[in-house]
Write a protein that holds these residues in place. Structure first.
Motif, short mmCIF file in Angstrom:
data_model
loop_
_atom_site.label_atom_id
_atom_site.label_comp_id
_atom_site.label_asym_id
_atom_site.label_seq_id
_atom_site.Cartn_x
_atom_site.Cartn_y
_atom_site.Cartn_z
N ASP A 1 -20.24 -45.78 39.02
CA ASP A 1 -19.78 -46.11 37.67
C ASP A 1 -19.48 -44.82 36.92
O ASP A 1 -20.28 -43.89 36.91
CB ASP A 1 -20.84 -46.90 36.92
N ARG A 2 -18.33 -44.78 36.25
CA ARG A 2 -17.95 -43.57 35.53
C ARG A 2 -18.72 -43.41 34.23
O ARG A 2 -19.00 -44.40 33.54
CB ARG A 2 -16.45 -43.57 35.24
N GLU B 1 -19.22 -34.50 38.06
CA GLU B 1 -18.17 -35.36 38.62
C GLU B 1 -18.36 -36.83 38.23
O GLU B 1 -17.43 -37.63 38.34
CB GLU B 1 -18.15 -35.25 40.14
N LEU B 2 -19.56 -37.21 37.77
CA LEU B 2 -19.77 -38.59 37.34
C LEU B 2 -18.89 -38.94 36.14
O LEU B 2 -18.65 -40.12 35.86
CB LEU B 2 -21.24 -38.83 36.99
N GLY B 3 -18.41 -37.93 35.44
CA GLY B 3 -17.50 -38.18 34.33
C GLY B 3 -16.05 -37.97 34.69
O GLY B 3 -15.18 -37.95 33.81
N GLY B 4 -15.76 -37.85 35.98
CA GLY B 4 -14.40 -37.58 36.43
C GLY B 4 -13.79 -38.69 37.24
O GLY B 4 -14.21 -39.85 37.16
N LEU B 5 -12.80 -38.33 38.05
CA LEU B 5 -12.05 -39.30 38.85
C LEU B 5 -12.36 -39.18 40.34
O LEU B 5 -11.69 -39.82 41.15
CB LEU B 5 -10.55 -39.09 38.64
N ARG B 6 -13.39 -38.40 40.69
CA ARG B 6 -13.71 -38.24 42.11
C ARG B 6 -15.10 -38.78 42.40
O ARG B 6 -15.88 -38.20 43.15
CB ARG B 6 -13.60 -36.76 42.50
N THR B 7 -15.42 -39.92 41.77
CA THR B 7 -16.71 -40.56 41.99
C THR B 7 -16.50 -42.00 42.42
O THR B 7 -15.56 -42.67 41.97
CB THR B 7 -17.57 -40.52 40.71
#
Length: 447
Positions: free
Chosen positions: A286-287, A277-283
């Motif tokens: 920092d992406r 999820e760190l690479g998504g939109l629900r974090t």
């Protein structure tokens, strides 16, 4: 199949490839230096486990697309699924239903993962796993197992003989540890500065000792280090769920490719939701720029993967690969023993992922003797840098292969008696794919 083969057209095409493509191939392992000189077939088609070259020669193939083809070339359900998909377009500006369907199929096969992201190359997803681990841990160092290959990217290639062009500042953050050696890994992790451990759970020639992978998992948990399994080879060859399913140890992240699409270009990064999820939109953090590929979700390869997943659900391709491998290993081992070559030519590895070892008269591993064995196999109608099977290899195919290997071993016996391949090997020996110099297979420029 005949021992009187012409390679005139293949040799001409190979020369043209060297004029236009660095190394004459798009993968170093496919290079002409991996085959006997003047006997590197340029292929035009394949079906099942058979391939045909530009001169019309027919071969039983092993290795099967560098282990990427487990169901056989032109496997009808895959071809039909791809044909149906591409008839409706291949690449779009928004996600397609194929992406959701393929993700659901993948996660059913790999229950230890919560999320998956598709790409095209194995190196891309392995490097994405490293980036994700660095972001999740705030650390920069990477511990890699002392195994053959993980990525074309700097963090790995900088630790191989082909490190030209890679800054030392990049390579110093990568450290190595030994396989099946927990103290070796414990020493590397002692300072708690390693972002991730990258390793294959098993290889063609090495199985984990009892408790080893569990020990790796415990060391990673204790030190806050992410565990990354490279499932490029083990995935869909050890089991549909990869080595993690076979050995019962779940990594934080895993990297997949090769056999996913039965030769169609597809790879995957899979793992625990907390990290993915760190690479998504629900974090809220920092992406991470995880993976963003134009061609990663094209419909053809996703359709191919779904057909592969169906085959692994409804059939037993791994069982067929293993049966073929067992018959082949037994046959070649017996033939070698009959000629007193048991210590010189050996077939080793998991039945679905066999390799052969070639040694000289002093029992030293030898590229020259390997080239001689490959040369004679080719003359017997067998193409393969290994004895890696597919589900398409029938008992009859294996029997013909054993016959070809037996004939090759008779020539090998002559070389052992002479203590030299001179007069038997045509051209120069093969050489390791990853090496620091073009020698001993350096080619002259034309014109």
């Amino acid at each position: 199949m005949t021992s009187h083969m012409s390679f005139v057209q293949s040799n001409w095409l190979q020369t043209r490839l060297h004029d236009l493509v660095p190394g004459g191939a798009h993968t170093y392992a496919r290079g002409s230096d991996q085959y006997p000189e003047f006997m590197a077939p340029i292929l035009v088609r394949g079906n099942g486990c058979r391939v045909w070259d530009a001169d019309g020669n027919e071969f039983i193939e092993y290795g099967m697309g560098l282990r990427a083809v487990t169901l056989g070339h032109a496997y009808p359900p895959v071809v039909e699924a791809v044909r149906a998909a591409i008839a409706n377009g291949v690449s779009f500006s928004r996600p397609t239903v194929h992406e959701l369907d393929a993700a659901e199929d993948f996660l059913r096969l790999v229950p230890g993962a919560d999320m998956v992201k598709f790409a095209k190359n194995g190196s891309d997803v392995t490097t994405a796993a490293v980036k994700l681990a660095r972001a999740a841990t705030g650390r920069t160092k990477i511990a890699i197992c002392d195994q053959p290959f993980f990525s074309t990217d700097d963090w790995f290639i900088g630790h191989t003989p082909m490190a030209s062009g890679i800054p030392e500042a990049v390579t110093r953050d990568t450290v190595r540890f030994a396989y099946n050696d927990l103290p070796s890994l414990a020493e590397v992790l002692a300072d708690n500065d390693i972002a991730c451990v990258v390793m294959e759970a098993a290889t063609a020639s090495a199985e984990p000792q009892p408790g080893y992978l569990e020990g790796v998992r415990e060391l990673c948990d204790r030190t806050g280090t992410l565990l990354v399994f490279d499932e490029m080879i083990t995935g869909f060859r050890w089991s549909a769920g990869g080595a993690q399913e076979v050995y019962g140890v779940t990594p934080d992240l895993s990297c997949w490719g090769k056999a996913m699409g039965n030769g169609f270009p597809l790879s995957a990064l899979a793992g625990r939701r907390a990290f993915m999820e760190l690479g998504g939109l629900r974090t809220d953090g920092d992406r991470v720029f995880l993976l963003s590929t134009t061609h990663g979700p094209e419909t053809a390869s996703l359709a191919a993967f779904r057909a592969v997943a169906q085959a692994y659900t409804s059939e037993d391709p791994i069982g067929r690969m293993e049966r073929a491998g067992e018959l082949l290993a037994d046959g070649v081992t017996t033939a070698a023993a009959e000629l007193g070559l048991s210590a010189h030519v050996q077939v080793v590895g998991r039945p679905s992922c066999l390799v052969f070892v070639t040694r000289d008269a002093q029992l030293v591993p030898s590229q020259a003797f390997r080239a001689l064995f490959l040369q004679e196999l080719l003359r017997g109608g067998v193409l393969g840098q290994s004895f890696v099977t597919s589900a398409a290899h029938s008992d009859s195919d294996v029997e013909k292969t054993v016959d070809a290997a037996s004939a090759a071993l008779h020539v090998y016996r002559q070389a052992i008696d002479r203590e030299s391949v001179d007069g038997l090997l045509e051209g120069r020996p093969v050489a390791p794919a990853i090496r620091g110099s073009a020698y001993p297979r350096r080619l002259r420029r034309r014109g």
